[in-house]
Design an enzyme around this catalytic site. Structure first.
Site, PDB file in Angstrom:
ATOM      1  N   SER A 158       0.859  -1.192   0.000  1.00  0.00           N
ATOM      2  CA  SER A 158       0.000   0.000   0.000  1.00  0.00           C
ATOM      3  C   SER A 158       0.890   1.236   0.000  1.00  0.00           C
ATOM      4  O   SER A 158       2.009   1.195   0.541  1.00  0.00           O
ATOM      5  CB  SER A 158      -0.862  -0.009   1.274  1.00  0.00           C
ATOM      6  OG  SER A 158      -1.386   1.273   1.540  1.00  0.00           O
TER       7      SER A 158
ATOM      8  N   TYR B  34      -1.700  -0.748  10.474  1.00  0.00           N
ATOM      9  CA  TYR B  34      -1.871  -1.140   9.065  1.00  0.00           C
ATOM     10  C   TYR B  34      -0.692  -0.671   8.189  1.00  0.00           C
ATOM     11  O   TYR B  34      -0.097  -1.497   7.480  1.00  0.00           O
ATOM     12  CB  TYR B  34      -3.213  -0.615   8.536  1.00  0.00           C
ATOM     13  CG  TYR B  34      -3.425  -0.839   7.054  1.00  0.00           C
ATOM     14  CD1 TYR B  34      -3.896  -2.064   6.574  1.00  0.00           C
ATOM     15  CD2 TYR B  34      -3.163   0.177   6.128  1.00  0.00           C
ATOM     16  CE1 TYR B  34      -4.085  -2.261   5.217  1.00  0.00           C
ATOM     17  CE2 TYR B  34      -3.359  -0.024   4.772  1.00  0.00           C
ATOM     18  CZ  TYR B  34      -3.817  -1.244   4.329  1.00  0.00           C
ATOM     19  OH  TYR B  34      -3.999  -1.445   2.979  1.00  0.00           O
TER      20      TYR B  34
HETATM   21  P1  NAP Z   1     -11.610  -5.948   0.176  1.00  0.00           P
HETATM   22  O1  NAP Z   1     -12.494  -5.588  -0.955  1.00  0.00           O
HETATM   23  O2  NAP Z   1     -12.097  -5.798   1.573  1.00  0.00           O
HETATM   24  O3  NAP Z   1     -11.105  -7.452  -0.059  1.00  0.00           O
HETATM   25  C1  NAP Z   1     -10.318  -8.110   0.891  1.00  0.00           C
HETATM   26  C2  NAP Z   1     -10.245  -9.571   0.505  1.00  0.00           C
HETATM   27  O4  NAP Z   1      -9.479 -10.252   1.516  1.00  0.00           O
HETATM   28  C3  NAP Z   1     -11.593 -10.223   0.444  1.00  0.00           C
HETATM   29  O5  NAP Z   1     -11.629 -11.150  -0.623  1.00  0.00           O
HETATM   30  C4  NAP Z   1     -11.700 -10.949   1.780  1.00  0.00           C
HETATM   31  O6  NAP Z   1     -12.520 -12.081   1.598  1.00  0.00           O
HETATM   32  C5  NAP Z   1     -10.241 -11.356   1.995  1.00  0.00           C
HETATM   33  N1  NAP Z   1      -9.942 -11.591   3.406  1.00  0.00           N
HETATM   34  C6  NAP Z   1     -10.143 -10.744   4.452  1.00  0.00           C
HETATM   35  N2  NAP Z   1      -9.800 -11.339   5.595  1.00  0.00           N
HETATM   36  C7  NAP Z   1      -9.368 -12.588   5.270  1.00  0.00           C
HETATM   37  C8  NAP Z   1      -8.887 -13.691   6.025  1.00  0.00           C
HETATM   38  N3  NAP Z   1      -8.792 -13.627   7.360  1.00  0.00           N
HETATM   39  N4  NAP Z   1      -8.536 -14.820   5.366  1.00  0.00           N
HETATM   40  C9  NAP Z   1      -8.650 -14.903   4.027  1.00  0.00           C
HETATM   41  N5  NAP Z   1      -9.085 -13.894   3.251  1.00  0.00           N
HETATM   42  C10 NAP Z   1      -9.450 -12.753   3.884  1.00  0.00           C
HETATM   43  O7  NAP Z   1     -10.258  -5.108   0.139  1.00  0.00           O
HETATM   44  P2  NAP Z   1      -9.282  -4.691  -1.060  1.00  0.00           P
HETATM   45  O8  NAP Z   1      -9.259  -3.227  -1.091  1.00  0.00           O
HETATM   46  O9  NAP Z   1      -9.579  -5.456  -2.281  1.00  0.00           O
HETATM   47  O10 NAP Z   1      -7.903  -5.168  -0.425  1.00  0.00           O
HETATM   48  C11 NAP Z   1      -7.027  -6.094  -1.033  1.00  0.00           C
HETATM   49  C12 NAP Z   1      -5.613  -5.744  -0.649  1.00  0.00           C
HETATM   50  O11 NAP Z   1      -5.278  -4.454  -1.151  1.00  0.00           O
HETATM   51  C13 NAP Z   1      -5.365  -5.680   0.867  1.00  0.00           C
HETATM   52  O12 NAP Z   1      -4.121  -6.275   1.183  1.00  0.00           O
HETATM   53  C14 NAP Z   1      -5.318  -4.186   1.149  1.00  0.00           C
HETATM   54  O13 NAP Z   1      -4.537  -3.885   2.275  1.00  0.00           O
HETATM   55  C15 NAP Z   1      -4.677  -3.687  -0.134  1.00  0.00           C
HETATM   56  N6  NAP Z   1      -4.894  -2.250  -0.412  1.00  0.00           N
HETATM   57  C16 NAP Z   1      -6.136  -1.765  -0.642  1.00  0.00           C
HETATM   58  C17 NAP Z   1      -6.294  -0.408  -0.878  1.00  0.00           C
HETATM   59  C18 NAP Z   1      -7.644   0.207  -1.144  1.00  0.00           C
HETATM   60  O14 NAP Z   1      -7.753   1.445  -1.091  1.00  0.00           O
HETATM   61  N7  NAP Z   1      -8.653  -0.562  -1.441  1.00  0.00           N
HETATM   62  C19 NAP Z   1      -5.178   0.445  -0.872  1.00  0.00           C
HETATM   63  C20 NAP Z   1      -3.932  -0.098  -0.623  1.00  0.00           C
HETATM   64  C21 NAP Z   1      -3.803  -1.443  -0.405  1.00  0.00           C
HETATM   65  P3  NAP Z   1     -13.379 -12.815   2.734  1.00  0.00           P
HETATM   66  O15 NAP Z   1     -14.062 -11.747   3.521  1.00  0.00           O
HETATM   67  O16 NAP Z   1     -14.306 -13.665   1.927  1.00  0.00           O
HETATM   68  O17 NAP Z   1     -12.401 -13.619   3.521  1.00  0.00           O
END
Ligand code: NAP
Length: 229
Positions: free
Chosen positions: A139, A152
């Site tokens: 991130s 985080y």
């Molecule tokens: P999201 O839409 O909330 O998706 C998160 C995914 O992780 C979901 O598929 C969730 O599925 C899974 N997950 C959560 N807890 C889990 C667990 N304990 N075991 C297995 N799977 C788990 O979030 P996203 O934005 O796509 O995030 C994906 C990655 O991008 C993360 O690492 C986040 O830190 C990073 N990121 C996001 C942003 C942003 O602005 N969106 C920015 C920088 C970095 P289930 O609930 O079905 O388990």
């Protein structure tokens, strides 16, 4: 030529689900991992129908030792798996002094421990083969520890440093290793109110984010900050 098989964590939603779609369009077979089996199954059915690839679903909570060990064993032992996207991650903490320590433990287990252990599980095979792909989603907050919450960004700084070290160790053996640093991307990691409170030009759509990250991968970038040219 044998097909790639990519294991994607956190594939039930957001960034991971779009990676699944894009790798399927590239003809890769997929193994999709997250907790919500119903969402994974629905995505898998669509990708099989649209792209004709094989898609397997593993329901696992990667913050839990037993489930993590199950996915690790698969990555270690299944020679067909040629790539890993360490995408599953959570944020959601409050001010440090107000956040439940149990929540922080789960956050660290998922964002740091699972990423490390799953990378370790596949790395030996990929290094021996001299091929394969490891993508770790970190991130931009990794670069701005004073601009967000306490834990985080620190987990994401770990993933960035870890991935840079792996680039040296595994990259020299022919493995593609990429750290992806998304900025604010419209997914369920944010509440609707949080997104609404941000200037629109600061928010990326998830498809744009993943396509930019994959363009970086194709160009051989070690570190990609999506959407910046
Ligand atoms: P999201 O839409 O909330 O998706 C998160 C995914 O992780 C979901 O598929 C969730 O599925 C899974 N997950 C959560 N807890 C889990 C667990 N304990 N075991 C297995 N799977 C788990 O979030 P996203 O934005 O796509 O995030 C994906 C990655 O991008 C993360 O690492 C986040 O830190 C990073 N990121 C996001 C942003 C942003 O602005 N969106 C920015 C920088 C970095 P289930 O609930 O079905 O388990």
């Amino acid at each position: 030529m044998t097909k790639d098989t990519i294991l994607i964590t956190g594939a039930s939603d957001g960034i991971g689900a779009v990676y699944a779609d894009r790798f399927a369009r590239r003809g890769a077979n997929l193994i999709l991992v997250a907790r919500r089996a119903d969402k994974l199954e629905a995505l898998a059915a669509r990708l099989r129908a649209d792209s004709g690839v094989s898609v397997e679903v593993i329901a696992a909570d990667l913050s839990q030792a037993d489930d993590l060990a199950r996915v690790e064993a698969r990555l270690r032992d299944d020679d067909a798996i040629t790539g890993l996207v360490n995408n599953a991650g959570i944020a959601g903490e409050q001010a440090f002094v107000e956040t439940d320590p149990a929540y922080l433990t789960g956050l660290i287990n998922l964002n740091i421990l699972a990423v490390t252990r799953l990378s370790r599980a596949i790395a030996l095979r990929l290094a021996a083969k001299g091929a394969g792909t490891l993508i770790n989603i970190t991130s931009v907050t990794a670069l701005m520890p004073d601009g967000f919450t306490a834990v985080y960004p620190a987990t994401k700084a770990y993933v960035l440093a870890f991935t840079e070290a792996l680039q040296v160790e595994l990259g020299s053996k022919g493995v593609k290793v990429q750290a992806v640093l998304p900025g604010i991307t419209r997914t369920a990691i944010w509440t609707a109110e949080q997104i609404a409170g941000l200037p629109p030009h600061m928010v990326m759509d998830v498809e744009v984010m993943v396509d930019a990250a994959l363009a970086g991968l194709d160009m051989g970038e070690a570190i990609t900050i999506p959407a910046l040219p």
